[in-house]
Design a protein around this motif. Sequence first.
Motif, PDB file in Angstrom:
ATOM      1  N   VAL A  95       0.849  -1.191   0.000  1.00 48.74           N
ATOM      2  CA  VAL A  95       0.000   0.000   0.000  1.00 48.74           C
ATOM      3  C   VAL A  95       0.880   1.235   0.000  1.00 48.74           C
ATOM      4  O   VAL A  95       2.056   1.174   0.357  1.00 48.74           O
ATOM      5  CB  VAL A  95      -0.941   0.032   1.232  1.00 48.74           C
ATOM      6  CG1 VAL A  95      -1.925  -1.122   1.211  1.00 48.74           C
ATOM      7  CG2 VAL A  95      -0.164   0.028   2.537  1.00 48.74           C
ATOM      8  N   ARG A  96       0.298   2.339  -0.410  1.00 54.10           N
ATOM      9  CA  ARG A  96       1.014   3.617  -0.286  1.00 54.10           C
ATOM     10  C   ARG A  96       0.139   4.562   0.522  1.00 54.10           C
ATOM     11  O   ARG A  96      -1.092   4.540   0.408  1.00 54.10           O
ATOM     12  CB  ARG A  96       1.381   4.209  -1.642  1.00 54.10           C
ATOM     13  CG  ARG A  96       0.235   4.712  -2.455  1.00 54.10           C
ATOM     14  CD  ARG A  96       0.730   5.457  -3.706  1.00 54.10           C
ATOM     15  NE  ARG A  96      -0.372   5.725  -4.590  1.00 54.10           N
ATOM     16  CZ  ARG A  96      -1.221   6.744  -4.460  1.00 54.10           C
ATOM     17  NH1 ARG A  96      -1.090   7.590  -3.466  1.00 54.10           N
ATOM     18  NH2 ARG A  96      -2.206   6.920  -5.320  1.00 54.10           N
ATOM     19  N   PRO A  97       0.771   5.386   1.360  1.00 58.48           N
ATOM     20  CA  PRO A  97       0.004   6.362   2.130  1.00 58.48           C
ATOM     21  C   PRO A  97      -0.732   7.325   1.203  1.00 58.48           C
ATOM     22  O   PRO A  97      -0.219   7.708   0.153  1.00 58.48           O
ATOM     23  CB  PRO A  97       1.068   7.097   2.943  1.00 58.48           C
ATOM     24  CG  PRO A  97       2.240   6.169   2.970  1.00 58.48           C
ATOM     25  CD  PRO A  97       2.198   5.435   1.668  1.00 58.48           C
ATOM     26  N   ASP A  98      -1.952   7.698   1.590  1.00 57.62           N
ATOM     27  CA  ASP A  98      -2.778   8.610   0.801  1.00 57.62           C
ATOM     28  C   ASP A  98      -3.649   9.406   1.762  1.00 57.62           C
ATOM     29  O   ASP A  98      -4.715   8.928   2.161  1.00 57.62           O
ATOM     30  CB  ASP A  98      -3.636   7.817  -0.185  1.00 57.62           C
ATOM     31  CG  ASP A  98      -4.487   8.707  -1.076  1.00 57.62           C
ATOM     32  OD1 ASP A  98      -3.970   9.722  -1.562  1.00 57.62           O
ATOM     33  OD2 ASP A  98      -5.675   8.388  -1.264  1.00 57.62           O
ATOM     34  N   GLY A  99      -3.179  10.564   2.148  1.00 58.62           N
ATOM     35  CA  GLY A  99      -3.933  11.359   3.121  1.00 58.62           C
ATOM     36  C   GLY A  99      -3.949  10.649   4.458  1.00 58.62           C
ATOM     37  O   GLY A  99      -2.915  10.322   5.003  1.00 58.62           O
ATOM     38  N   GLU A 100      -5.141  10.366   4.969  1.00 54.92           N
ATOM     39  CA  GLU A 100      -5.255   9.691   6.267  1.00 54.92           C
ATOM     40  C   GLU A 100      -5.336   8.172   6.133  1.00 54.92           C
ATOM     41  O   GLU A 100      -5.382   7.466   7.125  1.00 54.92           O
ATOM     42  CB  GLU A 100      -6.484  10.212   7.005  1.00 54.92           C
ATOM     43  CG  GLU A 100      -6.355  11.670   7.379  1.00 54.92           C
ATOM     44  CD  GLU A 100      -7.554  12.164   8.164  1.00 54.92           C
ATOM     45  OE1 GLU A 100      -8.280  11.342   8.738  1.00 54.92           O
ATOM     46  OE2 GLU A 100      -7.750  13.388   8.195  1.00 54.92           O
TER      47      GLU A 100
END
Length: 104
Positions: A67-72
């Motif tokens: 996964v990649r971070p995206d906002g919260e």
Amino acid sequence: MSAALPASKGLASNGNLAHAPSMLQKHTVAISDIRVPLKRKKTLCEDKVQNIAESILEEGQNTPIQVRPDGEGYVLIEGLHRLEALRVLGEDSVLAYLVRARLH
């Protein structure tokens, strides 16, 4: 028996191994925090989800998703069938590698 890759095989010769798979750290991520892109959802195969769910029941989750971070939250990169298998099993969290978005 595994051998180290020489710098000419894609690893930086300056010792920076940030992109080497062995350097990725596993994190526990809440399944509810992961967004699956619509294009990826269209590739879902229920039979594959069932087979993976059975494997997870017997052996546990062996391979983390990516996964990649995206906002919260997070955006799924790899591991749709593993993620859905864990969802079917009623799990609240998943083992995941955090990866960076590709820069074009």
